[in-house]
Design an enzyme around this catalytic site. Structure first.
Site, mmCIF file in Angstrom:
data_model
loop_
_atom_site.group_PDB
_atom_site.id
_atom_site.type_symbol
_atom_site.label_atom_id
_atom_site.label_comp_id
_atom_site.label_asym_id
_atom_site.label_seq_id
_atom_site.Cartn_x
_atom_site.Cartn_y
_atom_site.Cartn_z
ATOM 1 N N LYS B 111 -0.998 10.428 -46.469
ATOM 2 C CA LYS B 111 -0.425 11.146 -45.329
ATOM 3 C C LYS B 111 -0.432 10.179 -44.161
ATOM 4 C CE LYS B 111 -1.367 14.760 -41.948
ATOM 5 N NZ LYS B 111 -2.207 15.894 -41.541
ATOM 6 N N GLY B 172 -4.684 21.766 -34.463
ATOM 7 C CA GLY B 172 -5.832 22.544 -33.995
ATOM 8 C C GLY B 172 -5.508 23.579 -32.936
ATOM 9 N N ALA B 198 0.156 21.460 -39.447
ATOM 10 C CA ALA B 198 -0.464 21.615 -38.118
ATOM 11 C C ALA B 198 0.097 22.799 -37.345
ATOM 12 C CB ALA B 198 -0.315 20.353 -37.265
ATOM 13 N N GLY B 199 -0.813 23.486 -36.713
ATOM 14 C CA GLY B 199 -0.448 24.556 -35.788
ATOM 15 C C GLY B 199 -0.597 25.959 -36.352
ATOM 16 N N ASN B 220 -5.598 23.282 -41.973
ATOM 17 C CA ASN B 220 -7.000 22.858 -41.874
ATOM 18 C C ASN B 220 -7.775 23.709 -40.874
ATOM 19 O OD1 ASN B 220 -9.466 21.577 -41.745
ATOM 20 N ND2 ASN B 220 -8.689 19.569 -41.276
ATOM 21 N N SER B 221 -7.468 23.535 -39.572
ATOM 22 C CA SER B 221 -8.280 24.195 -38.538
ATOM 23 C C SER B 221 -8.393 25.695 -38.753
ATOM 24 C CB SER B 221 -7.677 23.947 -37.156
ATOM 25 O OG SER B 221 -7.622 22.576 -36.901
#
Lengths: 366, 269
Positions: B111, B172, B198-199, B220-221
Site C-alpha cells: 500500500k 481517522g 480511510a474515513g 482501521n480506526s
C-alpha cells in the site's frame, strides 16, 4: 527592545479577557476549535468543566492515535553548561560535579537502553560548551543512529546548516522548549549565557525543520510565568510552524516545575488539576498533534493521563549523566517522579487497555 | 488462490475480488494500527473474515517481539500481509520502505501511502504517482492510497496499479464518504478495483460505498477505536457484504419526481 515578542506570537489580546461558563460550554462544542476556543478552555472558568473536557480529549486522542502510547527515553550526554537558567540543576552557578560521557560510555548507555527494548531516544546536553560542542553531539547522533530507528536531540540551538548535518547523520527531530514566552520573565530566568537571547531560541525550531529535521517538540516550562500567557503563545508558535513548515511533525510537551534540583521555587505554580485541564484544552484544539508527558510527573498522574489527551510518554528516565549503564552518577537536571522501569510501566498501560508502542518510525525514512 | 485475471473490477455476477492475480472472497481489508493490544487486533481481524491486512513498515520490530506487528500477522492463515509506507515523505522514501517491507514480510503487496503533512495525513498525489509507477514496474502488487481524484486514478491504472484506494475522508476522522461524488466518477471509468480507504466510521457507510460500486473497503480506526473492536469488525464485514449484495441485486433507480397515478401528459394521447 531586543526581547519583545513578535506580533504573531504575542498572546496579550486574550489575557484580560474573562470567560463565562457559557463561553466555556460553547468552546467545548466548537466544530472548528481555534485560538478563542483554547483561551476559553485554558481559562479559570473551564476548571468546572474538567470532566467533559477529559471525555472530549479522550475521544479525540483515540480517534487520532488509537489506544496506543508511544514511548521514548532520554539520554543525558553532558551536564556541563555555561547557562544561567535560574530553575535548572545544570546551571553554571550550581555546585554540582559535571560529567560528560566519553564515546565508549555513550555506547554502553545506548546498549543498556536498547536492551530495554526502546527504539526512540532523546539525546540531551546543556548549552554549547567546549566539552559538549556541535562535533560531540554529531558523533553521539551517529552512534545512536546505529542502534535506534528514531534519534532526537534536546541540546542547544544551532544554525540551519548544523541541523542539516545532524539530519544527514540520522537525527530525526529536535526538542526545544521555549521555557517561557513572557519576555520579562524570560530575562529574569535566563540570567546569563547564550540562552538569554529569547528570539534566537524562538527561531530555532524553524531552523531545525528548515535544516532537514522532521520533528520538532515544543513546550513551555510551566511554573515560570502566567500559564495562560505561555500556553497561548505556545499555541501560536505551533500554528505558525504548521503554516510555515507544512511538512513538520510537531509535538507539544507539558513540563512542570515541581522541585528542581537546587530548591528553585516556581513563581507561578501549576497544580495537577490545572495541568490536566491544559492538556485537555490542547488536545481539543490541536487534535492531531502528539502531546507528551514526561517522568517529571508522578506515576499516579501519568497513569490517569495516559490516553486522556497524552499519547506519548518517556519511560524509565534518568536525568543524570550516565544513569543507565552505571558509568557515572551525579545530581540530575530535575527530579524524576515516576521511577518505574519499562516492564512495570508497560504492564500499567496494558491494564488500562493501552498498547505501548516502542517503534513507530523506521530508519528507512532517514 | 491464483487467478488468470490480474485485477478484477466487480461487475454484476462477479463474486471474487482479484488483486494482482490473487483471489479474495472477503471484500473488507483491515488496517492494524491503533489497537489496544495485539490480541485485540488479531481477534478483530479474525472476526472480520478479512483476507488482507495492511501494516506499517514503521511498526515492524524484529528486535522486540511484543512490539512487533508483523510477526503475529504473518502467522494468520488465510490472511495476506500488505506492508504500507506510512511515514514516507516522498516517492524515494516510499520505494525504499516498500522494498524493505517486501524483504521482511515476503509479500508482493504494497500500500503506497505518502502523506508529507504528519498532522492531517492527506496523501501526496504527485509523489504517490511516482512511487506507484516505479514499484509496479518492479513487480509489486501496488495499491495506492490517494485523494479522490478521477484523473489521478486513471493515471495510476495506466502505470500498472492493481487497484486505487481513494479516501472517503481524512484518516481517522470518521468523516464518512465525504468524497462520494468523486469516488462515483472514479468507479465509473476504472478498469481496476476501487477500494475506499480511510474515513469510514459506520458499517452503513461501508455498505453505501459498496452499493455505489466500490470493490472493497479498507477500515482501521473505526474498528480499533470501537468499544468492542471484534464486534465492530463483524459489523463492517456485514456492511460490506450487504452493500455488495445490494449492488449485485441492482438498486431501483432513484427518481426525483413522483410518478403521478393520473399522468400529467394524458392530454397528449
Amino acid at each position: 527592545m531586543s526581547n519583545s515578542l513578535p506580533t504573531w506570537l504575542d498572546p496579550s489580546p486574550w489575557l484580560n479577557r474573562i470567560f463565562s461558563a457559557a463561553e466555556v460550554q460553547r468552546a467545548l462544542g466548537a466544530e472548528s476549535p481555534d485560538e478563542k476556543t483554547l483561551a476559553a478552555l485554558l481559562s479559570p472558568a473551564a476548571a468546572d468543566f474538567i470532566e467533559p473536557m477529559a471525555a472530549r480529549a479522550q475521544a479525540l486522542t483515540r480517534r487520532h492515535f488509537g489506544r496506543t502510547i508511544q514511548l521514548y527515553v532520554p539520554l543525558y550526554l553532558s551536564s556541563f553548561c555555561p547557562g544561567g537558567c535560574a530553575y535548572c540543576g545544570f546551571a553554571s552557578d550550581r555546585d554540582t560535579e559535571r560529567h560528560k560521557l566519553s564515546f565508549d560510555q555513550v555506547e554502553t548507555e545506548l546498549a543498556a537502553l536498547k536492551k530495554m527494548g526502546l527504539e526512540e531516544i532523546l539525546l540531551l546536553t546543556g548549552e554549547r560548551t567546549p566539552q559538549a560542542d556541535f562535533d560531540y553531539v554529531l558523533k553521539c547522533v551517529e552512534l545512536a543512529a546505529n542502534h535506534f530507528h528514531k534519534v532526537t536531540i534536546e541540546v542547544f540551538p544551532m544554525s540551519e546548516k548544523e541541523y542539516g548535518q545532524l539530519a544527514e547523520a540520522g537525527c530525526t527531530g529536535v526538542t526545544l522548549y521555549q521555557e517561557t514566552y513572557h519576555p520579562q520573565t524570560y530575562q529574569q530566568m535566563h540570567r546569563w549565557g547564550p540562552k538569554s537571547e529569547m528570539l534566537e531560541r524562538i527561531d530555532a525550531p524553524g531552523r531545525a525543520l528548515g535544516g532537514g529535521l522532521r520533528f520538532a517538540g515544543l513546550g513551555a516550562l510551566l511554573g515560570l510565568a502566567d500559564p495562560q500567557f505561555d500556553l497561548l503563545a505556545l499555541y501560536r508558535h505551533v500554528r505558525h510552524l504548521q503554516k510555515t513548515r507544512w511538512q513538520a511533525g510537531l509535538s507539544i510537551s507539558f513540563p512542570r516545575i515541581q522541585n528542581e534540583a537546587g530548591g528553585f521555587t516556581a513563581p507561578h505554580p501549576v497544580s495537577e488539576q490545572q495541568l490536566a485541564q491544559f492538556v485537555f484544552a490542547f488536545r481539543i484544539c490541536l487534535p492531531d498533534v502528539p502531546l507528551v508527558l514526561s517522568t517529571r510527573e508522578s506515576a499516579a498522574f501519568r497513569d490517569g493521563m495516559a490516553g486522556l489527551g497524552c499519547n506519548k510518554m518517556s519511560v524509565a528516565s534518568k536525568t543524570t549523566v550516565g544513569g543507565y549503564g552505571d558509568v557515572g552518577s551525579d545530581e540530575g537536571q530535575f527530579d524524576v517522579n515516576d521511577n518505574r522501569d519499562v516492564t512495570t510501566f508497560c504492564t500499567m498501560l496494558r491494564e488500562r487497555k493501552l498498547e505501548p508502542v516502542f517503534k513507530n518510525w523506521d530508519a528507512a525514512y532517514r | 488462490m491464483k487467478s488468470e485475471v490480474r485485477n478484477q473490477k466487480s461487475e454484476v455476477g462477479t463474486q471474487k475480488l482479484i488483486l494482482g492475480g490473487v483471489e479474495f472472497t472477503s471484500r473488507l481489508i483491515l488496517g492494524t494500527g491503533k489497537f489496544s493490544d495485539t490480541q485485540t487486533m488479531i481477534q478483530a481481524i479474525e472476526a472480520s473474515g478479512t483476507e488482507l491486512v495492511t501494516v506499517a513498515l514503521r511498526r515492524f520490530n524484529r528486535d522486540k517481539p511484543d512490539d512487533d506487528l508483523c510477526a503475529p500477522l504473518a502467522k494468520l492463515k488465510n490472511v495476506k500481509l500488505m506492508p504500507n509506507t506510512s511515514g514516507a515523505m516522498n516517492a524515494k522514501e516510499a520505494v525504499r520502505a516498500a522494498q524493505l517491507g517486501r524483504e521482511l514480510s515476503g509479500s508482493p503487496f504494497v500500500k503506497v501511502e505518502i502523506h508529507p503533512n504528519p498532522h492531517h495525513l492527506m496523501p501526496d498525489a504527485i509523489e504517490t504517482y511516482l512511487a506507484a509507477k516505479e514499484l509496479a514496474a518492479d513487480g509489486f502488487i501496488v495499491l495506492p492510497y490517494i485523494p479522490a481524484d478521477p484523473v489521478l486514478a486513471k493515471k495510476l491504472e495506466d502505470v500498472g496499479c492493481a487497484a486505487v484506494m481513494p479516501l472517503g475522508a481524512a484518516i481517522g476522522s470518521g468523516g464518512g464518504l465525504s468524497t462520494a461524488e468523486m469516488i462515483k466518477l472514479i468507479i465509473r471509468d476504472s478498469n481496476i478495483p476501487v477500494i475506499v480507504d480511510a474515513g469510514l466510521r459506520a458499517p452503513s457507510e461501508a455498505a453505501r460505498a459498496m452499493e455505489m460500486g466500490c470493490d472493497a473497503c479498507l477500515v482501521n480506526s473505526a474498528i480499533a477505536a470501537a468499544n468492542d473492536p471484534s464486534g465492530m469488525a463483524r459489523a463492517f464485514a456485514l456492511g460490506v457484504k450487504t452493500g455488495f449484495a445490494a449492488r449485485q441485486a441492482g438498486l431501483m433507480p432513484k427518481s426525483e419526481v413522483a410518478v403521478a397515478s393520473s399522468p400529467l401528459t394524458s392530454f397528449l394521447s
